[in-house]
Design a protein around this motif. Sequence first.
Motif, PDB file in Angstrom:
ATOM      1  N   LYS A 127       5.767   2.311   2.551  1.00  0.00           N
ATOM      2  CA  LYS A 127       6.942   2.887   1.884  1.00  0.00           C
ATOM      3  C   LYS A 127       6.776   4.386   1.630  1.00  0.00           C
ATOM      4  O   LYS A 127       7.709   5.153   1.754  1.00  0.00           O
ATOM      5  CB  LYS A 127       7.078   2.167   0.538  1.00  0.00           C
ATOM      6  N   SER A 155      -6.186  -6.896   7.743  1.00  0.00           N
ATOM      7  CA  SER A 155      -5.299  -7.399   8.804  1.00  0.00           C
ATOM      8  C   SER A 155      -5.768  -6.906  10.166  1.00  0.00           C
ATOM      9  O   SER A 155      -6.206  -5.756  10.292  1.00  0.00           O
ATOM     10  CB  SER A 155      -3.874  -6.880   8.596  1.00  0.00           C
ATOM     11  N   ASP A 168       2.433  -2.406   0.934  1.00  0.00           N
ATOM     12  CA  ASP A 168       3.762  -1.913   0.578  1.00  0.00           C
ATOM     13  C   ASP A 168       3.788  -0.392   0.364  1.00  0.00           C
ATOM     14  O   ASP A 168       4.618   0.321   0.928  1.00  0.00           O
ATOM     15  CB  ASP A 168       4.161  -2.653  -0.716  1.00  0.00           C
ATOM     16  N   LEU A 169       2.864   0.108  -0.445  1.00  0.00           N
ATOM     17  CA  LEU A 169       2.892   1.541  -0.776  1.00  0.00           C
ATOM     18  C   LEU A 169       2.600   2.402   0.454  1.00  0.00           C
ATOM     19  O   LEU A 169       3.229   3.441   0.658  1.00  0.00           O
ATOM     20  CB  LEU A 169       1.868   1.848  -1.879  1.00  0.00           C
ATOM     21  N   SER A 199      -1.897  -1.857   5.508  1.00  0.00           N
ATOM     22  CA  SER A 199      -0.886  -2.871   5.821  1.00  0.00           C
ATOM     23  C   SER A 199       0.052  -3.103   4.636  1.00  0.00           C
ATOM     24  O   SER A 199       0.985  -3.884   4.730  1.00  0.00           O
ATOM     25  CB  SER A 199      -1.593  -4.187   6.165  1.00  0.00           C
ATOM     26  N   TYR A 239     -13.015  -5.067   2.602  1.00  0.00           N
ATOM     27  CA  TYR A 239     -13.091  -3.922   1.684  1.00  0.00           C
ATOM     28  C   TYR A 239     -14.493  -3.708   1.106  1.00  0.00           C
ATOM     29  O   TYR A 239     -14.823  -2.625   0.672  1.00  0.00           O
ATOM     30  CB  TYR A 239     -12.063  -4.086   0.565  1.00  0.00           C
TER      31      TYR A 239
END
Length: 567
Positions: A95, A122, A91-92, A89, A165
């Motif tokens: 992107k 999420s 940014d990296l 979920s 996690y």
Amino acid sequence: MAATGLRFRPGTVFPSHAANPSTQPYHHCSPQRMHAAKGRCRLKAQSSNGRPQISASSFRDVVIDGRQSEDGAPEQGGATVSITVVGASGDLAKKKIFPALFALFYEDCLPEHFTVFGYARSKMSDEELRNMISLTLTCRIDQRENCSDKMEQFLKRCFYQSGQYNSEEGFSELDRKLREKEAGKLPNRLFYLSIPPNIFVDVVRSASRTASSSSGWTRFIVEKPFGRDSESSGELTRSLKKYLDEEQIFRIDHYLGKELVENLSVLRFSNLVFEPLWSRNYIRNVQLIFSEDFGTEGRGGYFDNYGIIRDIMQNHLLQILALFAMETPVSLAAEDIRNEKVKVLRSMRKLRLDDVVVGQYKGHSKGGKSYPAYVDDPTVPSGSITPTFAAAAVFIDNARWDGVPFLMKAGKALHTRRAEIRVQFRRVPGNLYRRNIGADLDKATNELVLRVQPDEAIYLKINNKVPGLGMRLDSSELNLLYSERYRREIPDAYERLLLDAMEGERRLFIRSDELDAAWAIFTPVLRELEERRVAPELYPYGSRGPVGAHYLAANYNVRWGDISSDT
Ligand SMILES: NC(=O)C1=CN([C@@H]2O[C@H](COP(=O)(O)OP(=O)(O)OC[C@H]3O[C@@H](n4cnc5c(N)ncnc54)[C@H](OP(=O)(O)O)[C@@H]3O)[C@@H](O)[C@H]2O)C=CC1
Ligand SMILES: O=C1O[C@H](COP(=O)(O)O)[C@@H](O)[C@H](O)[C@H]1O
């Protein structure tokens, strides 16, 4: 061309083969070119460590008549690879990682049978993940023909599993779904840890215990930062190695996947004109420059705990330096290259506080627009002294580089976005043309520039006679601008590195002893900066950075190449 044992990637041809359509670099994937590309992506037979591997080619070779089931999962027989993006979920992942995986799929570089899983806390359905991926497709492929068809095919192979996690239940459930998709094939599993570093070990513990492949390979790509200093990095390595062998750990530094960085060794070791000059005898200084024309927007929370030295210098710039300065490796095998890199790093002096300048950007208004200060970011603690800019002079105390300053400069919110390597050569002894050059002979020395980004280029500044009856010299450039020379697009670094990890190619990943040597150079000065609370020199957002960087360079009789010219 002989194929066995060599790595062929799309476009790895020499111009002399250009007449042969089967070896032509393909620019975009028409069906015929697609066919040629398949061949080039798939010819590698062995990993760099010589172990036989289930490479991408093997998938294609083994599953001669592989078919997909309705949901895109491969049917019985052969081998398969499952790529799980942990932190899907984030940014990296959005992107870079999903777009890179799609680009590899589009270019037909992924194995015949593969599945992509997203894993994060999420809550998301498979459909929502697919939607997220399709919305963030801002990769180089999106303007190409058949992009939407290929996208649809790719998305059918993407699935999602939500979980904590540190939860073995979450990863057990993932394991169950992976097995379902693997459908009895030889299972190979790649986990990409695209998560904050404080949960790396939790994920590795849970995933390795419950979701490792039963009979194929299991590999983990680990994102930076690998610790904050020697101690925490050592601790991280020890913790990871409780659950994984070094062979399973792929520490990624995406700068090593950039085209120009990959080309550095080709330039040096396959051109007679460079290697003989590559030493203190001819090179006056080397500059490694990174600048971004935006601030930490959105990543201030992460950045403030690290600062620019850890974010860029200790890894990206130092890795480039090691490749630049290493001795000729015995071969192109990963361990031979990494052995040479580690020797250079271990020959480097620990960085001294006197050889460092730190800066931080401040707010600035220009043309009616205002730009924020670093400390205006709500995720940055007020009064933070974390550097967003640093310049440093480092030295390699070995026979080749004794006394040559390697100057590094890295900054955010500067006037331009650029990454480059500049090599300034010594002056010509007894130069016959000194009268034409003027008093400052250092200004008329050769400079080799490797522009890593943007507008990839390699150019060499030479002194040249201006045409005419007189004798006037100027500084001109022999310029290899990639966009003019090569019609094909340059793949994103993450594409190359993901493909390497799947192929078991470790050459562009960081070995633990390299990491230890890299931290040993920077840890003392990082500690000193923090203990003494050294205040950064403020520079306006969008400027060229603190003037202190010029004084630092001047201490070693150096001018920054990116400032003195603008080329
Ligand atoms: N973004 C970039 O440009 C770059 C990032 N990196 C590295 O890649 C990794 C991922 O970066 P990025 O995607 O930006 O990270 P994000 O902050 O976007 O985090 C990724 C995901 O991890 C989960 N997460 C975030 N914070 C926490 C937390 N405190 N505890 C538990 N889970 C959390 C979230 O997923 P959920 O809540 O759904 O579980 C989030 O979507 C990092 O190690 C970063 O240093 C490296 C180079 C560039
Ligand atoms: O690792 C990082 O790199 C990016 C810059 O990468 P680029 O490929 O876009 O040049 C940088 O913005 C980020 O701060 C850093 O963590």
